[in-house]
Design a protein around this motif. Sequence first.
Motif, short mmCIF file in Angstrom:
data_model
loop_
_atom_site.label_atom_id
_atom_site.label_comp_id
_atom_site.label_asym_id
_atom_site.label_seq_id
_atom_site.Cartn_x
_atom_site.Cartn_y
_atom_site.Cartn_z
N ARG A 19 0.82 -1.21 0.00
CA ARG A 19 0.00 0.00 0.00
C ARG A 19 0.86 1.27 0.00
O ARG A 19 0.63 2.20 -0.78
CB ARG A 19 -0.91 0.00 1.23
N THR A 23 1.31 3.82 -3.35
CA THR A 23 0.86 5.21 -3.20
C THR A 23 2.02 6.18 -3.37
O THR A 23 1.88 7.24 -4.00
CB THR A 23 0.22 5.41 -1.80
N TRP A 27 2.43 9.04 -6.28
CA TRP A 27 2.72 10.43 -5.90
C TRP A 27 3.93 10.98 -6.67
O TRP A 27 3.89 12.10 -7.21
CB TRP A 27 2.98 10.49 -4.40
N MET A 77 -2.47 11.89 -2.32
CA MET A 77 -1.82 10.95 -1.41
C MET A 77 -2.39 11.07 0.00
O MET A 77 -2.62 10.06 0.68
CB MET A 77 -0.30 11.21 -1.39
N VAL A 80 -5.70 9.24 0.31
CA VAL A 80 -5.53 7.80 0.52
C VAL A 80 -5.14 7.52 1.96
O VAL A 80 -5.68 6.61 2.61
CB VAL A 80 -4.46 7.24 -0.45
N LEU A 93 -6.50 1.65 -4.36
CA LEU A 93 -5.49 2.70 -4.36
C LEU A 93 -5.57 3.60 -5.60
O LEU A 93 -5.61 4.82 -5.49
CB LEU A 93 -4.10 2.06 -4.25
N PHE A 97 -6.83 7.43 -5.39
CA PHE A 97 -5.80 8.43 -5.64
C PHE A 97 -6.22 9.37 -6.77
O PHE A 97 -6.22 10.60 -6.60
CB PHE A 97 -4.48 7.75 -6.00
N SER A 213 4.56 8.65 1.44
CA SER A 213 3.35 8.01 1.97
C SER A 213 3.41 7.85 3.48
O SER A 213 2.39 8.00 4.17
CB SER A 213 3.12 6.66 1.29
#
Length: 261
Positions: A19, A23, A27, A77, A80, A93, A97, A213
Motif C-alpha cells: 500500500r 501510493t 505520488w 496521497m 488515501v 489505491l 488516488f 506516503s
Amino acid sequence: MEMRGMMGGFYKISEWIMRLSVTNVLWLLTSFPFWFLFITPFISQPAEGDAEGTLISAVIMMAIAAPFTLFPATSAMFSVARKWVLGDVDVPLFKTFFRNYKQNYVQAMIGGVFYALLFAILIIDFQVYLKQISGFQILAYLFIALMLLLLISMLHFFSLLSHFHMKTVQLFKNALILTIGRPFRSLAMAIGAVVVIAISMRFTFLLPFFFGSIIAVYTFFNFNIVIQKMMLMKEQAEAAAEESESEEEKEPVGEGNNSQG
C-alpha cells in the motif's frame, strides 16, 4: 480464511508495504516535473561561481511547477492516507488516488501557488542574508524558523483538504490556526516528517517507495487526533450549554409554583 500467527503478521506487513509503496510511486509519478527540477542542480554540477545562481533558478522553477504537479499529487496521497487512518485499509489505491487528484486539483493548485511563493521567498532571503549581507547572518536562521512554521501549516492544509469540504480561504485560515493553536502536536508532526526524510536520505532505497506516503499517514494520524479532541470539546461545551439552558428554563416555573402555594 484469515491467516493467523506469524504468517498472518508477515502477510499484514507485506500488505502495508504494498500500500505504502504503490501510493508513494503514484505520488512521485504525478509530481515528476517538480522532482526532476529538484534533482537537476545536483546532477548538473555547476561551476563554483554559478552555484548560487543555479540554486536560485532551480528554486524559482520548482516554485512554478509545484502548484500544478506536487500539490495536487500530495493532496491525492493524503486522501488515501486519510482512508487508512480512518479504518478503510482495503480502499482501491488507483481509484481513490486519481479520483481525489481530480476533485481537489483546483484547491490544491491555489494552495500550491500560495505556499510555493512563500517558500521561494524565504529560501532566497535565507541565502541572501546568509552569504551576501555581512553582519546580518543571524537573521538567516529566522527564515529557517519561518520555513518550519510554513511546512507545518502546509501539512495541516493537506490534511484539511482531504478531510473537509471548505473554501480555500478557510483552509488557509484553519491551517494557520491549527499550527499556532496546537503547537506541541504541530511540532511533533514536523519532527516526524523531518525524521522520515532524514532516514530516507540515509537509506536512499526508501525514497521511491515510502518516504512520502509514510509522512502522509503520520501527519494525518496526528491531525485526526487533534480534530477528534476538538470535536469532543465542542460536544462537551454544547452539552454543558444545553444543560445550563434547561436549568434556567426550570427555575421560573419553580418560583411560580411556590408563589401560588
